[in-house]
Motif scaffolding. Structure first.
Motif, PDB file in Angstrom:
ATOM      1  N   GLU A 608       0.845  -1.194   0.000  1.00 53.01           N
ATOM      2  CA  GLU A 608       0.000   0.000   0.000  1.00 53.01           C
ATOM      3  C   GLU A 608       0.882   1.246   0.000  1.00 53.01           C
ATOM      4  O   GLU A 608       1.856   1.340   0.739  1.00 53.01           O
ATOM      5  N   VAL A 609       0.537   2.214  -0.849  1.00 53.49           N
ATOM      6  CA  VAL A 609       1.292   3.460  -0.953  1.00 53.49           C
ATOM      7  C   VAL A 609       0.595   4.539  -0.130  1.00 53.49           C
ATOM      8  O   VAL A 609      -0.613   4.747  -0.266  1.00 53.49           O
ATOM      9  N   ILE A 610       1.377   5.222   0.728  1.00 51.58           N
ATOM     10  CA  ILE A 610       0.868   6.297   1.574  1.00 51.58           C
ATOM     11  C   ILE A 610       1.574   7.594   1.186  1.00 51.58           C
ATOM     12  O   ILE A 610       2.800   7.622   1.060  1.00 51.58           O
ATOM     13  N   ALA A 611       0.801   8.638   1.009  1.00 55.34           N
ATOM     14  CA  ALA A 611       1.369   9.948   0.694  1.00 55.34           C
ATOM     15  C   ALA A 611       1.544  10.736   1.984  1.00 55.34           C
ATOM     16  O   ALA A 611       0.579  10.964   2.715  1.00 55.34           O
ATOM     17  N   GLU A 612       2.784  11.152   2.260  1.00 50.26           N
ATOM     18  CA  GLU A 612       3.068  11.962   3.448  1.00 50.26           C
ATOM     19  C   GLU A 612       2.947  13.453   3.120  1.00 50.26           C
ATOM     20  O   GLU A 612       3.235  13.880   2.004  1.00 50.26           O
ATOM     21  N   GLY A 613       2.549  14.231   4.123  1.00 55.07           N
ATOM     22  CA  GLY A 613       2.573  15.676   3.988  1.00 55.07           C
ATOM     23  C   GLY A 613       1.553  16.233   3.031  1.00 55.07           C
ATOM     24  O   GLY A 613       1.836  17.212   2.324  1.00 55.07           O
ATOM     25  N   VAL A 614       0.359  15.637   2.973  1.00 53.67           N
ATOM     26  CA  VAL A 614      -0.698  16.172   2.110  1.00 53.67           C
ATOM     27  C   VAL A 614      -1.285  17.401   2.793  1.00 53.67           C
ATOM     28  O   VAL A 614      -1.857  17.309   3.886  1.00 53.67           O
ATOM     29  N   GLU A 615      -1.151  18.562   2.146  1.00 56.74           N
ATOM     30  CA  GLU A 615      -1.556  19.816   2.768  1.00 56.74           C
ATOM     31  C   GLU A 615      -2.753  20.470   2.077  1.00 56.74           C
ATOM     32  O   GLU A 615      -3.462  21.260   2.697  1.00 56.74           O
ATOM     33  N   THR A 616      -2.971  20.168   0.809  1.00 60.62           N
ATOM     34  CA  THR A 616      -4.034  20.850   0.075  1.00 60.62           C
ATOM     35  C   THR A 616      -4.947  19.831  -0.599  1.00 60.62           C
ATOM     36  O   THR A 616      -4.540  18.697  -0.908  1.00 60.62           O
ATOM     37  N   SER A 617      -6.170  20.248  -0.858  1.00 59.77           N
ATOM     38  CA  SER A 617      -7.128  19.374  -1.547  1.00 59.77           C
ATOM     39  C   SER A 617      -6.698  19.120  -2.986  1.00 59.77           C
ATOM     40  O   SER A 617      -7.007  18.068  -3.559  1.00 59.77           O
ATOM     41  N   ALA A 618      -5.981  20.075  -3.590  1.00 58.56           N
ATOM     42  CA  ALA A 618      -5.500  19.875  -4.964  1.00 58.56           C
ATOM     43  C   ALA A 618      -4.475  18.744  -5.008  1.00 58.56           C
ATOM     44  O   ALA A 618      -4.484  17.921  -5.930  1.00 58.56           O
ATOM     45  N   GLU A 619      -3.582  18.717  -4.032  1.00 59.66           N
ATOM     46  CA  GLU A 619      -2.606  17.626  -3.959  1.00 59.66           C
ATOM     47  C   GLU A 619      -3.321  16.288  -3.787  1.00 59.66           C
ATOM     48  O   GLU A 619      -2.981  15.300  -4.457  1.00 59.66           O
ATOM     49  N   TRP A 620      -4.317  16.249  -2.913  1.00 58.72           N
ATOM     50  CA  TRP A 620      -5.033  14.996  -2.645  1.00 58.72           C
ATOM     51  C   TRP A 620      -5.820  14.539  -3.875  1.00 58.72           C
ATOM     52  O   TRP A 620      -5.905  13.341  -4.162  1.00 58.72           O
ATOM     53  N   ARG A 621      -6.370  15.484  -4.612  1.00 57.95           N
ATOM     54  CA  ARG A 621      -7.102  15.128  -5.826  1.00 57.95           C
ATOM     55  C   ARG A 621      -6.175  14.499  -6.862  1.00 57.95           C
ATOM     56  O   ARG A 621      -6.494  13.451  -7.439  1.00 57.95           O
ATOM     57  N   VAL A 622      -5.022  15.116  -7.095  1.00 56.05           N
ATOM     58  CA  VAL A 622      -4.074  14.584  -8.079  1.00 56.05           C
ATOM     59  C   VAL A 622      -3.531  13.232  -7.630  1.00 56.05           C
ATOM     60  O   VAL A 622      -3.365  12.308  -8.440  1.00 56.05           O
ATOM     61  N   LEU A 623      -3.271  13.094  -6.346  1.00 55.35           N
ATOM     62  CA  LEU A 623      -2.791  11.814  -5.839  1.00 55.35           C
ATOM     63  C   LEU A 623      -3.813  10.707  -6.091  1.00 55.35           C
ATOM     64  O   LEU A 623      -3.444   9.567  -6.402  1.00 55.35           O
ATOM     65  N   GLY A 624      -5.095  11.044  -5.950  1.00 52.64           N
ATOM     66  CA  GLY A 624      -6.127  10.063  -6.257  1.00 52.64           C
ATOM     67  C   GLY A 624      -6.101   9.652  -7.715  1.00 52.64           C
ATOM     68  O   GLY A 624      -6.274   8.479  -8.052  1.00 52.64           O
TER      69      GLY A 624
END
Length: 642
Positions: A608-624
């Motif tokens: 499972e891949v975990i993204a550290e340091g997600v600060e903005t909704s834009a970052e979370w959207r692209v990561l998805g």
């Protein structure tokens, strides 16, 4: 049902069908034989008895006739014997009810033996005296048939069991290559690529194994090509080809990630080594010679930085090297700079080239441009002093409140008296369910101040207190778990230092106390990616922890370009992408490419891949969009005390 069982069952059904058919044919043939024998017996008995009683019948000696009939009838082979005169009147008749002992009724109903009778005329000379009718008793025939049936049935069971056992053993031996194929397929799922060296003798299975080996080699090559391509592109984008150090963009990204992380915000220094007039060196001594000198300077800086495990190195420009040193006191910088300058002056480069060193130091680093600007100002000042000089310039005229020498007793007191304050930050899934687990973050209460790990942990590493501090954190966590709801299944992640994992005393304690505890299944051990540098892999204790139910996460992943290829050989449950790839990923195509490939490779290894340091909704959207379904950062929750 397994193939082996299916084959054995099919063979058994065939054996049962064949033997059952053989039994049926045998019984019915025996019935036909006994039926003919009964017919022959009836006819022979009628003929011989007719001749025997002819004289008594002629003399009308009925007593003699009855006596002779009784002698034959009492032998038990006949159901009835009847003697009638010429008018059809029964003169003598003997009969008995059909009773068959020792034979089941269902067998009698199934194997019906036709009634057989024989007739003969009783004559004297040319005169007919009467007619004799003899009907045989089928009891003996039924008993003989039952005996034949039971003998064949026992023979059938014995043969079936023998064939079943032999077929099972034979098939198990013949199908062993299929078990090896199953193991080979499972290994491929774990991204291991074993090749079967021993080929089976059976042509069909041999072809299957050969095809499987070809596929394994093909998949292995494809996987390695994907890893190599990702590593190569990552290296080209972030590593200076000449010195092997990170380039300017990579340095800025790593330093920004450090500032934004839980480890950032503490005291630190930035060292800039400037090679003067590089173009003149290239023109005078040739580019190849100058490149060799730059490589030597890079090696000197790497050597000096080895005493500071959390250092960040880079070649920012063609003639500038940067070295970020966390948790260093201002008065320590004199020794650091002296050692660095002395080593560079010992190089062949010092005879032809010139260099200067500028150092910026701050009690609390919170701005990258300010740190770089101060280091540049220190460099300009050292240049005015002459070749090979260095200048240390405090940032904003701040000074370090606690001297480096005072940190050791302070940290030792924290460890001995369990003065750590544990905070936690959840790691959440995109599905919105309960947290995957909660990462434990250690703090130290110093009066009214709360010191985070970014301030004290580099000093822990300097004083070789990693194992003691890690042990203290684990003890504090297990005490918390022991006092919590016993029905709770909330899991906690703990960072362990690479040095702790290679400490024999600590690993023995870890195996004895933590692995054997009832909380082992609720622990996630996070190990920094740089632990792979020491031996090219993880120590044995990590594999023992994974086998004991502890989940393993590789933290700060991506800083080592070659780490991708090691995923298939590690007992990992999670990979945590370093925040330097996450920060601003919505506008950074290179990082998007790297994360997408990392997700593909990790998922193929069931990680499972975990993204550290997600600060903005834009970052979370692209990561998805890139396939990352788990994240950690201030977008979801801030660390809270537990």
């Amino acid at each position: 049902m397994s193939l082996l069982r299916r084959l054995v069952l099919a063979i058994t059904v065939m054996i049962i069908a064949l033997l059952a058919a053989n039994v049926v044919v045998g019984v019915y043939n025996a019935r036909s034989y006994f039926s003919h024998q009964l017919q022959a017996l009836a006819e022979d008995t009628a003929t011989s008895l007719g001749l025997t009683i002819s004289h008594a019948a002629k003399d009308k000696d009925l007593a003699q006739v009855e006596l002779m009939i009784n002698v034959i009838f009492d032998r038990g082979y006949y159901q009835s014997i009847t003697y009638s005169d010429m008018q059809g009147k029964v003169v003598v008749s003997r009969s008995r009810e059909i009773r068959i002992e020792g034979v089941p009724q269902w067998f009698i109903d199934w194997i019906v033996i036709p009634q057989r009778a024989g007739t003969a005329e009783v004559v004297s000379g040319w005169f007919r005296l009467g007619e004799l009718r003899v009907q045989t008793h089928p009891g003996y025939a039924y008993r003989d048939l039952w005996r034949v049936f039971t003998e064949q049935l026992w023979l059938f069971f014995f043969t079936a069991v023998l064939c079943y056992g032999l077929a099972g053993l034979g098939l198990k031996y013949l199908l062993r290559p299929l078990k090896r194929l199953e193991d080979q397929a499972d290994a491929i799922c774990r991204k291991e690529f074993p090749v079967q060296e021993t080929l089976p003798n059976t042509p069909e299975l041999r072809r299957m194994v050969v095809a499987m080996n070809r596929m394994v080699n093909k998949i292995k090559d494809m996987f390695q090509q994907q890893v190599n391509l990702t590593d190569e592109l990552r290296r080209e984008a972030s590593i200076d080809a000449l010195t092997g150090l990170p380039n300017r963009d990579e340095f800025n990204a790593q330093l920004k990630a450090w500032l934004e992380s839980d480890h950032g915000g503490g005291m630190a220094a930035l060292v800039i080594v400037h090679v003067a007039d590089l173009q003149s060196l290239n023109d005078t001594h040739g580019r190849e010679k100058s490149d060799g000198w730059l490589q030597q300077i890079a090696k000197v800086i790497e050597h000096c930085s080895s005493a500071w495990p959390s250092s960040i190195l880079a070649r920012r420009t063609g003639c500038d090297f940067c070295w970020f040193v966390p948790s260093v006191a201002e008065r320590e910088l004199n020794a650091l700079a002296t050692d660095l300058v002395t080593r560079i002056k010992l190089l062949e480069f010092a005879e032809a080239g010139k260099f200067n060193v500028g150092i910026a130091v701050s009690a609390q680093v919170d701005s990258l441009p300010a740190l770089l600007g101060t280091a540049d100002a220190a460099l300009r000042q050292s240049t005015s002093l002459g070749d090979g000089e260095w200048v240390v310039m405090p940032l904003g005229n701040k000074t370090i409140q606690r001297a480096a020498g005072d940190w050791r007793p302070f940290l030792q007191n924290v460890i001995n008296n369990q003065l750590l304050s544990l905070h936690a930050q959840p790691i959440v899934a995109r599905s919105g369910e309960s947290p995957i687990y909660t990462e434990v973050l250690s703090r130290i209460q110093d009066g009214d101040d709360l010191i985070n790990a970014g301030v004290f942990w580099p000093l822990v590493e300097r004083f070789k207190l990693e194992a003691a501090m890690d042990r203290s954190v684990l003890l504090a966590l297990t005490q918390h778990l022991a006092q919590s709801d016993p029905q709770s299944r909330r899991c906690f992640g703990v960072n362990l230092s690479p040095m702790s994992l290679f400490d024999l005393e600590f690993t023995e304690w870890l195996e004895r106390e933590i692995l054997a505890s009832p909380f082992a299944s609720r622990l996630v051990i996070e190990i920094p990616e740089r632990a792979l540098k020491r031996t090219g892999g993880l120590p044995e204790i990590v594999f023992k922890l994974a086998a004991g139910g502890v989940r393993i996460a590789l933290d700060r992943f991506g800083l080592m370009p070659a780490a991708l290829g090691s995923l298939q050989n590690l007992p990992l449950t999670y990979v945590k992408i370093d925040r330097r790839f996450i920060s601003g990923i919505d506008s950074h195509k290179q990082n998007q490419f790297y994360v997408r490939n990392l997700v593909q490779i990790a998922q193929s290894c069931d990680i499972e891949v975990i993204a550290e340091g997600v600060e903005t909704s834009a970052e979370w959207r692209v990561l998805g969009e890139l396939g990352v379904g788990v994240g950690q950062g201030y977008l979801f929750a801030e660390p809270t005390k537990i």
